[in-house]
Design an enzyme around this catalytic site. Structure first.
Site, PDB file in Angstrom:
ATOM      1  N   SER A 103       9.783  25.405 -13.487  1.00  0.00           N
ATOM      2  CA  SER A 103      10.448  24.228 -14.060  1.00  0.00           C
ATOM      3  C   SER A 103      11.195  23.460 -12.984  1.00  0.00           C
ATOM      4  CB  SER A 103      11.428  24.633 -15.154  1.00  0.00           C
ATOM      5  OG  SER A 103      12.093  23.466 -15.614  1.00  0.00           O
ATOM      6  N   HIS A 153      12.174  27.685 -22.763  1.00  0.00           N
ATOM      7  CA  HIS A 153      12.947  26.753 -21.927  1.00  0.00           C
ATOM      8  C   HIS A 153      12.572  25.311 -22.290  1.00  0.00           C
ATOM      9  CE1 HIS A 153      12.828  23.955 -18.528  1.00  0.00           C
ATOM     10  NE2 HIS A 153      13.889  24.552 -18.031  1.00  0.00           N
ATOM     11  N   ASN A 154      11.287  25.053 -22.413  1.00  0.00           N
ATOM     12  CA  ASN A 154      10.849  23.696 -22.748  1.00  0.00           C
ATOM     13  C   ASN A 154      11.265  23.297 -24.160  1.00  0.00           C
ATOM     14  OD1 ASN A 154       9.611  23.914 -20.253  1.00  0.00           O
ATOM     15  ND2 ASN A 154       7.764  22.850 -20.897  1.00  0.00           N
ATOM     16  N   LYS A 213       9.260  30.367 -20.239  1.00  0.00           N
ATOM     17  CA  LYS A 213       9.140  28.947 -19.851  1.00  0.00           C
ATOM     18  C   LYS A 213       8.907  28.081 -21.100  1.00  0.00           C
ATOM     19  CE  LYS A 213       8.736  25.154 -17.506  1.00  0.00           C
ATOM     20  NZ  LYS A 213       7.638  24.319 -17.631  1.00  0.00           N
ATOM     21  N   GLU A 269      14.693  22.328 -23.929  1.00  0.00           N
ATOM     22  CA  GLU A 269      14.710  20.997 -23.264  1.00  0.00           C
ATOM     23  C   GLU A 269      14.439  19.883 -24.294  1.00  0.00           C
ATOM     24  OE1 GLU A 269      12.223  20.889 -19.649  1.00  0.00           O
ATOM     25  OE2 GLU A 269      11.411  19.003 -20.386  1.00  0.00           O
TER      26      GLU A 269
HETATM   27  P1  NBP Z   1      -1.991  18.313 -13.887  1.00  0.00           P
HETATM   28  O1  NBP Z   1      -1.569  19.130 -15.045  1.00  0.00           O
HETATM   29  O2  NBP Z   1      -2.064  16.865 -14.021  1.00  0.00           O
HETATM   30  O3  NBP Z   1      -3.421  18.889 -13.371  1.00  0.00           O
HETATM   31  C1  NBP Z   1      -4.125  18.251 -12.332  1.00  0.00           C
HETATM   32  C2  NBP Z   1      -4.726  19.277 -11.409  1.00  0.00           C
HETATM   33  O4  NBP Z   1      -5.633  20.141 -12.128  1.00  0.00           O
HETATM   34  C3  NBP Z   1      -5.551  18.601 -10.315  1.00  0.00           C
HETATM   35  O5  NBP Z   1      -5.369  19.332  -9.113  1.00  0.00           O
HETATM   36  C4  NBP Z   1      -6.962  18.737 -10.855  1.00  0.00           C
HETATM   37  O6  NBP Z   1      -7.963  18.672  -9.862  1.00  0.00           O
HETATM   38  C5  NBP Z   1      -6.898  20.110 -11.442  1.00  0.00           C
HETATM   39  N1  NBP Z   1      -8.018  20.443 -12.327  1.00  0.00           N
HETATM   40  C6  NBP Z   1      -8.358  19.952 -13.539  1.00  0.00           C
HETATM   41 BR1  NBP Z   1      -7.488  18.625 -14.398  1.00  0.00          BR
HETATM   42  N2  NBP Z   1      -9.453  20.511 -14.056  1.00  0.00           N
HETATM   43  C7  NBP Z   1      -9.847  21.388 -13.129  1.00  0.00           C
HETATM   44  C8  NBP Z   1     -10.926  22.283 -13.073  1.00  0.00           C
HETATM   45  N3  NBP Z   1     -11.778  22.404 -14.092  1.00  0.00           N
HETATM   46  N4  NBP Z   1     -11.058  23.035 -11.961  1.00  0.00           N
HETATM   47  C9  NBP Z   1     -10.189  22.928 -10.946  1.00  0.00           C
HETATM   48  N5  NBP Z   1      -9.133  22.104 -10.949  1.00  0.00           N
HETATM   49  C10 NBP Z   1      -8.956  21.344 -12.031  1.00  0.00           C
HETATM   50  O7  NBP Z   1      -1.050  18.658 -12.623  1.00  0.00           O
HETATM   51  P2  NBP Z   1       0.540  18.816 -12.516  1.00  0.00           P
HETATM   52  O8  NBP Z   1       1.266  17.771 -13.268  1.00  0.00           O
HETATM   53  O9  NBP Z   1       0.826  19.005 -11.066  1.00  0.00           O
HETATM   54  O10 NBP Z   1       0.820  20.184 -13.273  1.00  0.00           O
HETATM   55  C11 NBP Z   1       0.222  21.415 -12.896  1.00  0.00           C
HETATM   56  C12 NBP Z   1       0.671  22.485 -13.889  1.00  0.00           C
HETATM   57  O11 NBP Z   1       2.094  22.612 -13.819  1.00  0.00           O
HETATM   58  C13 NBP Z   1       0.360  22.146 -15.358  1.00  0.00           C
HETATM   59  O12 NBP Z   1       0.094  23.309 -16.062  1.00  0.00           O
HETATM   60  C14 NBP Z   1       1.636  21.532 -15.851  1.00  0.00           C
HETATM   61  O13 NBP Z   1       1.782  21.629 -17.246  1.00  0.00           O
HETATM   62  C15 NBP Z   1       2.660  22.378 -15.115  1.00  0.00           C
HETATM   63  N6  NBP Z   1       3.970  21.735 -14.920  1.00  0.00           N
HETATM   64  C16 NBP Z   1       4.066  20.399 -14.643  1.00  0.00           C
HETATM   65  C17 NBP Z   1       5.307  19.811 -14.438  1.00  0.00           C
HETATM   66  C18 NBP Z   1       5.423  18.348 -14.113  1.00  0.00           C
HETATM   67  O14 NBP Z   1       6.576  17.861 -14.058  1.00  0.00           O
HETATM   68  N7  NBP Z   1       4.346  17.637 -13.865  1.00  0.00           N
HETATM   69  C19 NBP Z   1       6.460  20.603 -14.506  1.00  0.00           C
HETATM   70  C20 NBP Z   1       6.336  21.965 -14.752  1.00  0.00           C
HETATM   71  C21 NBP Z   1       5.079  22.518 -14.968  1.00  0.00           C
HETATM   72  P3  NBP Z   1      -8.692  17.260  -9.530  1.00  0.00           P
HETATM   73  O15 NBP Z   1      -7.780  16.581  -8.558  1.00  0.00           O
HETATM   74  O16 NBP Z   1      -9.972  17.650  -8.962  1.00  0.00           O
HETATM   75  O17 NBP Z   1      -8.817  16.502 -10.819  1.00  0.00           O
END
Ligand code: NBP
Length: 473
Positions: free
Chosen positions: A128, A185-186, A182, A189
């Site tokens: 988080s 936590h959400n 987690k 939130e």
């Molecule tokens: P996203 O949740 O937007 O996911 C994008 C990533 O997943 C890219 O690297 C994409 O690759 C990859 N991907 C997908 Br979509 N399908 C795929 C597949 N079939 N094989 C391999 N790679 C694949 O990214 P994020 O916002 O950085 O979040 C990552 C994780 O962390 C999620 O579970 C999210 O819920 C969690 N999270 C996010 C936050 C936040 O603030 N954003 C906070 C806390 C937790 P590509 O580039 O090739 O499409």
């Protein structure tokens, strides 16, 4: 040279965590499904850093020092399974896979069983803190075997946010426990954000505060021991921003329809399954759902009128009352979240240390707040505390301020302003503190139409009554 750590998925979270890990002295290999993201990352933020780009999973795995430690940061759900399936044939027993996404805890349980049967080690780790936390220190919630945690402990304790009494990471428990914590936590939130939204609505609509006054109020609240928190801080910051074109407060130009990705809904579903009452968090999820039917609400606004009255209030008094109502409601919301964790821990054998859960949320994450030190203390003083409302400090706070809280909820009802999370919190408090609730009647009805039986307060046993026959002589 082989790298000590690997990361898959270079979206917002992955990029920032990779830089955090490298900055803390762990050279890292990275891989992303789409090559262009890797190239852009290497040409920009990763330039000159100890980051090794790789362009196939074979190359990625070969770049890592065994036993390999791999953090997966891809979209939750199918993509995590897809990455795992591709990695499986490339890994060796002892390698450690860490899923840092917002995976459903049940998926993590399934993946853990599957991978551990192959001799691999799996850790489901809640992360988080959003983008900024990932870069500078998130709150981390790793679940799995304790020995697996010990293998990643030197890394996670360094990359996590640091607070007065240690890094914002601890061993959570087995299986899906990290992702469960987690998820809750959400859910908390969601509750916090809805309570703040309701305070804003009341201050603006009933109290008549303008943008500068709203800004000053939230900034002042952020200086208090009770409400000091990241979410109150950013709320005050939001009120500083005006639209450059119209000079109007930017927040007032934003469509009032909130999105959600699912962790709030999962928290509600789990609470209903476990039979734990979390009305504030449910109200927060409902509020986002209601907000999202914008067109329907706009049409209904033409048909359904409310009192339309602005209650005459002394502004300074009202601001203080809303602050008290917000704080009392927040205590109820956390009481619900912690009660859910306690029940899940007992049900699923997680062995959660609730004081530690509060401690690791004190920094790095979205719900970080001074208030969490009080929760940590409450569960340190009494690990078996049945409900946060019974902790001496919280109990006294609510007893001292309930008059203000009730007055705010009554004012909202009289002026037709929906305060679902404030009201749900007050209902929670009043239901929890009342010795006798009206469910004696519910039991009578169930027995009337379904012969479900009931218990009596004056003698032991299970009873059934032929209600219709007796009622009609
Ligand atoms: P996203 O949740 O937007 O996911 C994008 C990533 O997943 C890219 O690297 C994409 O690759 C990859 N991907 C997908 Br979509 N399908 C795929 C597949 N079939 N094989 C391999 N790679 C694949 O990214 P994020 O916002 O950085 O979040 C990552 C994780 O962390 C999620 O579970 C999210 O819920 C969690 N999270 C996010 C936050 C936040 O603030 N954003 C906070 C806390 C937790 P590509 O580039 O090739 O499409």
């Amino acid at each position: 040279m082989a790298q000590s750590f690997g990361l898959i998925g270079l979206a917002v979270m992955g990029e920032n965590l990779a830089l955090n890990i490298e900055r803390n002295g762990f050279p890292i290999a990275v891989y992303n499904r789409s090559r262009d993201k890797t190239d852009t990352f290497m040409a920009t933020r990763a330039q000159g850093k100890q980051v090794q780009p790789t362009y196939s999973l074979e190359e990625f795995v070969a770049a890592l020092e065994p036993p390999r430690k791999i953090l997966i940061m891809v979209k939750a759900g199918g993509p995590v399974d897809a990455v795992i399936e591709q990695l499986k044939p490339l890994l060796a027993p002892g390698d450690i896979l860490i899923d840092g996404g917002n995976s459903l805890y049940e998926d993590t349980e399934r993946r853990t069983q599957d991978l551990e049967a192959l001799g691999l080690t799996y850790i489901g780790m809640g992360v988080s803190g959003g983008e900024e936390g990932a870069l500078n220190g998130p709150s981390l919630m790793p679940g799995g075997t304790r020995s697996a945690y010990e293998k990643i402990e030197p890394i996670v304790t360094k990359i996590a946010a640091q607070v007065d009494n240690g890094p914002c990471v601890t061993y959570i428990g087995p299986g899906g426990s990290g992702h469960y914590v987690k998820m809750v936590h959400n859910g908390i939130e969601y509750g916090d954000m809805q309570l703040i939204a309701e305070a804003y609505d009341l201050l603006k609509t009933v109290g008549g505060l303008n943008q500068a006054q709203l800004q000053a109020t939230f900034a002042a609240w952020n200086q208090t021991d009770e409400l000091n928190s990241f979410l109150i801080e950013i709320t005050a910051e939001i009120f500083k921003v005006s639209d450059p074109d119209t000079q109007e407060p930017l927040v007032e130009l934003i469509q009032d329809a909130a999105g959600q990705k699912g962790t709030g809904r999962w928290t509600v579903m789990s609470a209903l399954e476990l039979g734990v009452s979390i009305p504030t968090i449910i109200a927060a999820v409902n509020a986002r759902i209601m907000s999202s039917i914008k067109a329907e609400r706009t049409a209904a606004a033409q048909e359904l009128s409310g009192p339309g009255l602005i209650a005459p209030v002394d502004q300074a008094t009202f601001i203080d009352q809303v602050r008290d109502a917000l704080y009392c409601s927040k205590i109820c919301s956390y009481a619900q979240g912690m009660a859910l964790l306690a029940k899940a821990s007992a049900e699923f054998g997680y062995g959660l240390n609730l004081a530690e859960m509060a401690r690791i949320w004190k920094g790095g994450c979205i719900i970080r707040a001074g208030f969490l030190s009080k929760i940590e203390r409450a569960f340190t003083d009494n690990p078996q505390l049945p409900n946060l409302l019974l902790a001496p400090e919280f109990k006294q706070t609510i007893l001292d301020r309930q008059a203000a809280w009730r007055s705010v909820v009554a004012t909202a009802a009289q002026t037709g302003i929906a305060v679902p999370a404030f009201s749900a919190s007050l209902d929670y408090f009043d239901s929890y503190r009342r010795d006798r609730l009206p469910q004696n009647l519910t039991q009578a009805q169930r027995d009337f139409f379904g012969a479900h039986t009931y218990e009596r307060i004056d003698k032991p046993g299970t009873f059934h009554t032929e209600w219709a026959a007796l009622a009609n002589g």
